[in-house]
Scaffold this motif. Structure first.
Motif, mmCIF file in Angstrom:
data_model
loop_
_atom_site.group_PDB
_atom_site.id
_atom_site.type_symbol
_atom_site.label_atom_id
_atom_site.label_comp_id
_atom_site.label_asym_id
_atom_site.label_seq_id
_atom_site.Cartn_x
_atom_site.Cartn_y
_atom_site.Cartn_z
ATOM 1 N N THR A 1 77.995 4.313 26.875
ATOM 2 C CA THR A 1 76.701 4.579 27.511
ATOM 3 C C THR A 1 76.876 5.598 28.645
ATOM 4 O OG1 THR A 1 76.078 2.297 27.013
ATOM 5 C CG2 THR A 1 74.701 3.472 28.595
ATOM 6 N N ASP B 1 81.962 -0.306 25.480
ATOM 7 C CA ASP B 1 80.504 -0.297 25.501
ATOM 8 C C ASP B 1 79.978 0.368 26.774
ATOM 9 O OD1 ASP B 1 77.925 -0.710 24.739
ATOM 10 O OD2 ASP B 1 77.969 -2.896 24.834
ATOM 11 N N ALA B 2 80.532 -0.014 27.920
ATOM 12 C CA ALA B 2 80.076 0.584 29.182
ATOM 13 C C ALA B 2 80.353 2.090 29.177
ATOM 14 C CB ALA B 2 80.780 -0.083 30.361
ATOM 15 N N GLY C 1 73.500 -2.224 27.875
ATOM 16 C CA GLY C 1 74.541 -1.214 27.673
ATOM 17 C C GLY C 1 75.941 -1.788 27.675
HETATM 18 MG MG MG Z 1 77.028 0.796 25.793
#
Ligand code: MG
Ligand code: ADP
Length: 361
Positions: free
Chosen positions: A304, A300-301, A176
């Motif tokens: 998710t 990205d973090a 993730g």
């Molecule tokens: Mg992600």
């Protein structure tokens, strides 16, 4: 995996219309890279477009070799197999663990890389999909706890090895966050190679570096999550220069069993695929910040985590966040596209999509 040179050549021909060009403004290279379980496309421009593209590929492969948990001797695999003992790690994994811990904190645990055993129980690690028994999920959830992951302090003197350890039975999965980190690193690669503009698509992680050769922004379509098989069906289009756009959605990886769909983003509170009323989350941020933040990793973090958290909590986080700035495009199950104010001039709705569009501030 070998470089897909023939494909790259074909694409380069297609894009330039006349093959490799001697004109430094239009010279370009386009390569496909299969890495991190993802088909990636990297297109670089400028006089040094060819070395820049291959340096980008090398960078991604180097990170994959360290960070993949399906590569047996990767640093992550060694950490996962260490039974809680400290393991020597390199700077990239050290930094990622540090960042992953922060994003777990910022999102109230919605983002948690120790979700690995649960992701495996659903079969998403090895593509052997199955619905696990509720008792199995319950047992594995006890292992999900980022606070049990520890790492050595960063030695400012440059002395001493970097190490990390997990809690007993724990494993980590960087699926993730690793592509966002790779995208951050590509910005450095493009700079080192004096590459003025590039478009890197690492699956749902897009880096629009510089602008297009004609000086206009890159146009990045947000896939319509309701029509995942039609690659030309968009919920809207972003116009981006020097920015990341990262999308997470249940439609990207899923399986069906007994008429039900199960996707790959797991809610650490339940151990089941997140069911928050969102069908996709796109996070946008500048790729250059004065403070040198890893904004690709952040996007990205957050993509998710916010998919897990749902519309209300996602917007709460967006409103309370100070720096580095990010913006959102949320697509909801009930047919809305919610766009945050900072994207006002950079987002174009697709009126044919049937969505109702809202801008929030
Ligand atoms: Mg992600
Ligand atoms: P993709 O990898 O498809 O681009 P994401 O960035 O949203 O999409 O990451 C999903 C991956 O992250 C999953 O395949 C899994 O490996 C991992 N993961 C799933 N749920 C979580 C979670 N709650 N926190 C952190 N990582 C997760």
């Amino acid at each position: 995996m070998k470089r897909l040179t023939a494909y790259a050549l074909f694409l380069a021909l297609l894009l330039s219309g006349c093959g490799a060009s001697a004109d430094p403004d239009t010279a370009q290279e386009s390569i496909q890279v299969i890495a991190m379980d993802t088909a990636m496309l990297i297109t670089t421009y400028g006089e040094r477009s060819v070395p820049a593209a291959y340096a980008a590929e090398d960078c991604i492969r180097d990170l994959e070799a360290k960070l993949s948990r399906t590569i047996e001797d990767s640093e992550v695999s060694r950490l996962n197999a260490a039974g809680g003992e400290p393991v020597e790690i390199g700077e990239d994994l050290w930094e990622l663990l540090d960042l992953a811990r922060s994003y777990s904190d910022y999102t109230g645990g919605a983002f948690d890389i120790t979700i690995a055993p649960v992701v495996s129980a659903w079969g998403f690690t090895e593509d052997s999909f199955q619905v696990p028994f509720p008792a199995t999920v319950k047992k594995l959830l006890m292992l999900v706890d980022m606070t049990s992951v520890s790492q050595s302090p960063y030695p400012l003197t440059g002395e001493g090895p970097l190490t990390a350890s997990l809690g007993p039975g724990q494993e980590i999965d960087l699926g993730g966050i690793a592509k966002g980190y790779a995208a951050d690193k590509l910005v450095e690669v493009f700079k080192e190679h004096a590459c003025p503009r590039a478009l890197a698509q690492l699956g749902g992680n897009v880096l629009a570096y510089g602008g297009r050769p004609d000086g206009t922004p890159w146009r990045v379509g947000i896939q319509d999550p309701a029509r995942p098989d039609d690659k030309n069906a968009f919920a809207g289009v972003l116009e981006l220069t020097d920015a990341f756009a990262v999308t997470s959605g249940g439609y990207q990886r899923y399986f069906e069993q007994d008429g039900k769909t199960y996707h790959h983003i797991i809610d650490p509170a339940t151990g089941y695929p997140a069911d928050s009323g969102l069908t996709s989350v796109t996070v946008v941020a500048d790729c250059e910040t004065p403070e040198g933040y890893r904004t690709g990793t952040m996007c990205d973090a957050f993509s998710t985590a916010l998919f897990v958290m749902g519309e209300e909590k996602a917007l709460d986080l967006w409103r309370s966040w100070t720096a580095p700035a990010f913006e959102l495009v949320l697509v909801t199950e009930d047919g809305r596209v919610v766009v945050t104010g900072g994207l006002k001039d950079r987002f174009t709705p697709d009126e044919s999509s049937g969505y109702a569009y809202e801008t929030v501030s």
